[in-house]
Scaffold this motif. Structure first.
Motif, PDB file in Angstrom:
ATOM      1  N   LEU A  33       0.825  -1.206   0.000  1.00  0.00           N
ATOM      2  CA  LEU A  33       0.000   0.000   0.000  1.00  0.00           C
ATOM      3  C   LEU A  33       0.868   1.269   0.000  1.00  0.00           C
ATOM      4  O   LEU A  33       0.607   2.211  -0.737  1.00  0.00           O
ATOM      5  CB  LEU A  33      -0.900   0.005   1.252  1.00  0.00           C
ATOM      6  N   CYS A  34       1.905   1.259   0.822  1.00  0.00           N
ATOM      7  CA  CYS A  34       2.632   2.503   1.125  1.00  0.00           C
ATOM      8  C   CYS A  34       3.877   2.767   0.279  1.00  0.00           C
ATOM      9  O   CYS A  34       4.175   3.908  -0.049  1.00  0.00           O
ATOM     10  CB  CYS A  34       3.128   2.465   2.573  1.00  0.00           C
ATOM     11  N   LEU A  35       4.635   1.720   0.008  1.00  0.00           N
ATOM     12  CA  LEU A  35       6.025   1.951  -0.373  1.00  0.00           C
ATOM     13  C   LEU A  35       6.280   1.967  -1.872  1.00  0.00           C
ATOM     14  O   LEU A  35       5.653   1.216  -2.627  1.00  0.00           O
ATOM     15  CB  LEU A  35       6.919   0.874   0.248  1.00  0.00           C
ATOM     16  N   GLU A  36       7.250   2.792  -2.217  1.00  0.00           N
ATOM     17  CA  GLU A  36       7.733   2.802  -3.590  1.00  0.00           C
ATOM     18  C   GLU A  36       8.798   1.707  -3.661  1.00  0.00           C
ATOM     19  O   GLU A  36       9.933   1.908  -3.237  1.00  0.00           O
ATOM     20  CB  GLU A  36       8.356   4.175  -3.867  1.00  0.00           C
ATOM     21  N   GLY A  37       8.412   0.541  -4.092  1.00  0.00           N
ATOM     22  CA  GLY A  37       9.344  -0.594  -4.100  1.00  0.00           C
ATOM     23  C   GLY A  37       9.291  -1.296  -2.763  1.00  0.00           C
ATOM     24  O   GLY A  37       9.171  -0.645  -1.727  1.00  0.00           O
TER      25      GLY A  37
ATOM     26  N   LYS B 168      15.032  11.294   4.665  1.00  0.00           N
ATOM     27  CA  LYS B 168      16.333  10.644   4.445  1.00  0.00           C
ATOM     28  C   LYS B 168      16.935  10.299   5.811  1.00  0.00           C
ATOM     29  O   LYS B 168      17.058  11.173   6.670  1.00  0.00           O
ATOM     30  CB  LYS B 168      17.259  11.601   3.708  1.00  0.00           C
ATOM     31  N   PRO B 169      17.310   9.038   6.010  1.00  0.00           N
ATOM     32  CA  PRO B 169      17.909   8.699   7.308  1.00  0.00           C
ATOM     33  C   PRO B 169      19.244   9.420   7.491  1.00  0.00           C
ATOM     34  O   PRO B 169      19.932   9.714   6.511  1.00  0.00           O
ATOM     35  CB  PRO B 169      18.140   7.191   7.216  1.00  0.00           C
ATOM     36  N   TYR B 170      19.591   9.670   8.743  1.00  0.00           N
ATOM     37  CA  TYR B 170      20.885  10.271   9.052  1.00  0.00           C
ATOM     38  C   TYR B 170      21.994   9.388   8.476  1.00  0.00           C
ATOM     39  O   TYR B 170      21.953   8.164   8.610  1.00  0.00           O
ATOM     40  CB  TYR B 170      21.027  10.389  10.578  1.00  0.00           C
ATOM     41  N   GLN B 171      22.961  10.016   7.817  1.00  0.00           N
ATOM     42  CA  GLN B 171      24.046   9.271   7.182  1.00  0.00           C
ATOM     43  C   GLN B 171      25.364   9.510   7.917  1.00  0.00           C
ATOM     44  O   GLN B 171      25.882  10.615   7.903  1.00  0.00           O
ATOM     45  CB  GLN B 171      24.206   9.703   5.711  1.00  0.00           C
ATOM     46  N   PRO B 172      25.890   8.494   8.602  1.00  0.00           N
ATOM     47  CA  PRO B 172      27.208   8.679   9.241  1.00  0.00           C
ATOM     48  C   PRO B 172      28.292   8.811   8.175  1.00  0.00           C
ATOM     49  O   PRO B 172      28.045   8.465   7.004  1.00  0.00           O
ATOM     50  CB  PRO B 172      27.380   7.403  10.068  1.00  0.00           C
ATOM     51  N   THR B 173      29.480   9.269   8.568  1.00  0.00           N
ATOM     52  CA  THR B 173      30.510   9.593   7.579  1.00  0.00           C
ATOM     53  C   THR B 173      30.909   8.399   6.703  1.00  0.00           C
ATOM     54  O   THR B 173      31.015   8.522   5.497  1.00  0.00           O
ATOM     55  CB  THR B 173      31.765  10.145   8.305  1.00  0.00           C
ATOM     56  N   ASP B 174      31.140   7.250   7.341  1.00  0.00           N
ATOM     57  CA  ASP B 174      31.725   6.144   6.576  1.00  0.00           C
ATOM     58  C   ASP B 174      30.746   5.055   6.169  1.00  0.00           C
ATOM     59  O   ASP B 174      31.146   3.964   5.791  1.00  0.00           O
ATOM     60  CB  ASP B 174      32.829   5.479   7.408  1.00  0.00           C
ATOM     61  N   GLU B 175      29.475   5.301   6.317  1.00  0.00           N
ATOM     62  CA  GLU B 175      28.507   4.239   6.061  1.00  0.00           C
ATOM     63  C   GLU B 175      27.278   4.809   5.377  1.00  0.00           C
ATOM     64  O   GLU B 175      26.952   5.977   5.566  1.00  0.00           O
ATOM     65  CB  GLU B 175      28.120   3.618   7.422  1.00  0.00           C
ATOM     66  N   LYS B 176      26.633   4.013   4.563  1.00  0.00           N
ATOM     67  CA  LYS B 176      25.398   4.458   3.905  1.00  0.00           C
ATOM     68  C   LYS B 176      24.222   3.719   4.544  1.00  0.00           C
ATOM     69  O   LYS B 176      24.265   2.499   4.716  1.00  0.00           O
ATOM     70  CB  LYS B 176      25.437   4.123   2.412  1.00  0.00           C
ATOM     71  N   ILE B 177      23.190   4.491   4.862  1.00  0.00           N
ATOM     72  CA  ILE B 177      22.016   3.927   5.514  1.00  0.00           C
ATOM     73  C   ILE B 177      20.835   3.909   4.541  1.00  0.00           C
ATOM     74  O   ILE B 177      20.556   4.910   3.870  1.00  0.00           O
ATOM     75  CB  ILE B 177      21.647   4.762   6.767  1.00  0.00           C
ATOM     76  N   LEU B 178      20.182   2.769   4.485  1.00  0.00           N
ATOM     77  CA  LEU B 178      19.047   2.614   3.571  1.00  0.00           C
ATOM     78  C   LEU B 178      17.810   3.338   4.111  1.00  0.00           C
ATOM     79  O   LEU B 178      17.695   3.579   5.309  1.00  0.00           O
ATOM     80  CB  LEU B 178      18.712   1.122   3.421  1.00  0.00           C
ATOM     81  N   GLY B 179      16.904   3.661   3.209  1.00  0.00           N
ATOM     82  CA  GLY B 179      15.659   4.328   3.635  1.00  0.00           C
ATOM     83  C   GLY B 179      14.490   3.909   2.755  1.00  0.00           C
ATOM     84  O   GLY B 179      14.588   2.956   1.969  1.00  0.00           O
ATOM     85  N   TRP B 180      13.398   4.634   2.876  1.00  0.00           N
ATOM     86  CA  TRP B 180      12.180   4.297   2.132  1.00  0.00           C
ATOM     87  C   TRP B 180      11.572   5.561   1.542  1.00  0.00           C
ATOM     88  O   TRP B 180      11.792   6.660   2.059  1.00  0.00           O
ATOM     89  CB  TRP B 180      11.147   3.669   3.065  1.00  0.00           C
ATOM     90  N   LYS B 181      10.755   5.352   0.489  1.00  0.00           N
ATOM     91  CA  LYS B 181       9.921   6.440  -0.037  1.00  0.00           C
ATOM     92  C   LYS B 181       8.505   5.924  -0.106  1.00  0.00           C
ATOM     93  O   LYS B 181       8.300   4.728  -0.358  1.00  0.00           O
ATOM     94  CB  LYS B 181      10.346   6.790  -1.459  1.00  0.00           C
TER      95      LYS B 181
END
Ligand SMILES: Nc1ncnc2c1ncn2[C@@H]1O[C@H](COP(=O)(O)OS(=O)(=O)O)[C@@H](OP(=O)(O)O)[C@H]1O
Length: 441
Positions: free
Chosen positions: A315-319, A334-347
């Motif tokens: 119902l909610c998500l794009e993908g 957009k989730p907070y992104q630490p310097t050396d790591e990428k964090i996944l999120g949703w739309k």
């Protein structure tokens, strides 16, 4: 003959009476159940939803997903959050009641939910929360936690920074670890530290079991990241909440976790021996709780939860898979992104009706942004100040890119009005009255 006819008549009347009584009882029962269902507590005849909650958000343990549950529940039910001035309660110092916004205001309303990062100081927490509060926390296998913490906190934690890579750290922990270094707590017995105990105390069985007792005394329930679904079902049971209250998508997951080998796992558990002791103990009591809850009942609840999550995802998500950080431009989600790591999120999907969209956006709003929204609603004065600051920043930025056509409002943005709660909250109110059932087309 007369007697036989008389008896027959009596029997017929008796049958009629019995049938009528049965019919009325069934009708009354049905009406009652329907009314209770309308009030949203059809299955909860004997319990009342708990609204006084303290969650100790430990680090790298799926706490952001739990926070989303609490944020949404408190938001929907207009509960009063005990909020920090910044993102957390001056972590890594011990929690102090005066760090809660409004604590010293004599006319403030009592707090309902306390849930942001802190280092536990149970007596100070007791000053903030009502005495009937439900306390819970969450643990994760210290090996998995260490792997997550190593990449997430690499920039802030010298112990991790000095190690050329995770393997090097695992195989030579004492070379890199110095107890007095800044942020050293991320590198050893992080759970033990968050729970307010000393992570550098040499391991003894006696001391470790004392720690377990302290945790057992303080918390009504201990959850597990590895058994997230079972955990939230037990939570629902304890809090007497509805299924939709505890539904969440996975938040704050990294794009590229490292696969640990068995030897790495063993070493990390040994290095974090106090945390491992906690984990083993509470893992046992967790499954005992599941047994008491009923295995079959748990399986049935798991099925319901997963089906409903799938339904909400569609119902909610794009993908149906989380998106890479680069695919999310909208800062509000957009989730907070630490310097050396990428964090996944949703739309969320852009073809949703406004009230559905509002509900879906709630489910994907990361911890930091949601915290500031709650802050804005509870402290409108601060919200106005923050809005002005944002405006100034935007003006500065627009000077640099003057002449460029402004973009349309992003579909995932939450509109914040300074005086009232945003639309998404107002729109959700009727859904609460109807028993928290979100609209499904
Ligand atoms: N539902 C669910 N089930 C299992 N695991 C989950 C869930 N939600 C989040 N996660 C994982 O938890 C890690 C993030 O933890 P936190 O949100 O507590 O981190 S933080 O301290 O707030 O930064 C992070 O782990 P890593 O990806 O290993 O870093 C998430 O993937």
């Amino acid at each position: 003959m007369k007697l036989v006819r008389f008896c027959r008549q009596i029997t017929q009347r008796l049958w009629l009476f019995v049938l009528l009584t049965l019919g009325v009882s069934v009708w009354l029962l049905g009406t009652n159940t329907q009314q209770r269902r309308l009030l949203g507590n059809a299955s909860e005849d004997t319990c009342r939803a708990k609204n006084h909650i303290m969650f100790l958000k430990t680090h790298k343990t799926a706490g952001s997903s739990i926070l989303n549950i609490l944020h949404r529940y408190g938001d929907r039910n207009s509960l009063n959050f005990a909020l920090p001035y910044e993102r957390d309660f001056n972590y890594s110092s011990y929690f102090n009641a005066s760090w809660v916004k409004g604590f010293n205001n004599a006319s403030r309303a009592p707090y309902d939910i306390l849930c942001h990062h802190m280092r536990l100081n149970i007596s100070e927490v007791g000053k903030v929360m009502p005495s009937d509060s439900f306390y819970f926390t969450i643990l994760r296998d210290p090996a998995a936690m260490a792997e997550s913490a190593f990449s997430y906190y690499r920039t802030y934690c010298p112990t991790f920074k000095e190690a050329p890579n995770l393997k090097a750290f695992i195989y030579n922990t004492s070379l890199y670890y110095r107890p007095n270094n800044e942020s050293h707590h991320y590198a050893r017995n992080l759970l033990w530290f968050d729970l307010g105990m000393d992570p550098d105390e040499p391991f003894t069985e006696e001391m470790a079991s004392e720690g377990v007792r302290a945790v057992e005394d303080a918390f009504n329930l201990v959850l597990f990241a590895e058994h997230f679904d079972e955990s939230v079902i037990l939570l629902k049971e304890e809090l007497c909440w509805e299924l939709d209250d505890i539904l969440t998508f996975k938040l704050n997951a990294r794009e590229t976790p490292t696969q640990l080998e068995q030897e790495d796992i063993e070493r990390l558990r040994a290095w974090n021996s106090l945390d491992w002791y906690l984990y083993v103990y509470f893992n046992r009591t967790f499954w005992e709780k599941v047994e008491r809850f009923g295995r079959e009942r748990m399986d049935m609840e798991l099925r319901r939860l997963r089906e409903r999550r799938q339904q909400l995802a569609e119902l909610c998500l794009e993908g149906l898979k989380p998106l890479k950080a680069d695919e999310i431009q909208d800062e509000e989600i957009k989730p907070y992104q630490p310097t050396d790591e990428k964090i996944l999120g949703w739309k969320v999907r852009h073809d949703l009706r406004p009230s559905t969209k509002a509900r879906c956006v709630q489910m994907i709003t990361p911890e930091v942004q949601y915290k500031y929204l709650l802050d804005d609603w509870q402290f409108p004065e601060d919200a106005r100040y923050r809005a002005k600051e944002k405006e100034l920043e935007a003006k500065k930025r627009s000077k640099k890119i003057r002449g460029k056509k402004p973009e349309a409002a992003p579909v995932n943005k939450l509109a914040v009005s300074p005086r009232n709660k945003p639309d998404m909250v107002a729109e959700n109110k009727p859904e609460v009255v109807a028993g928290n059932k979100p609209e499904v087309p």
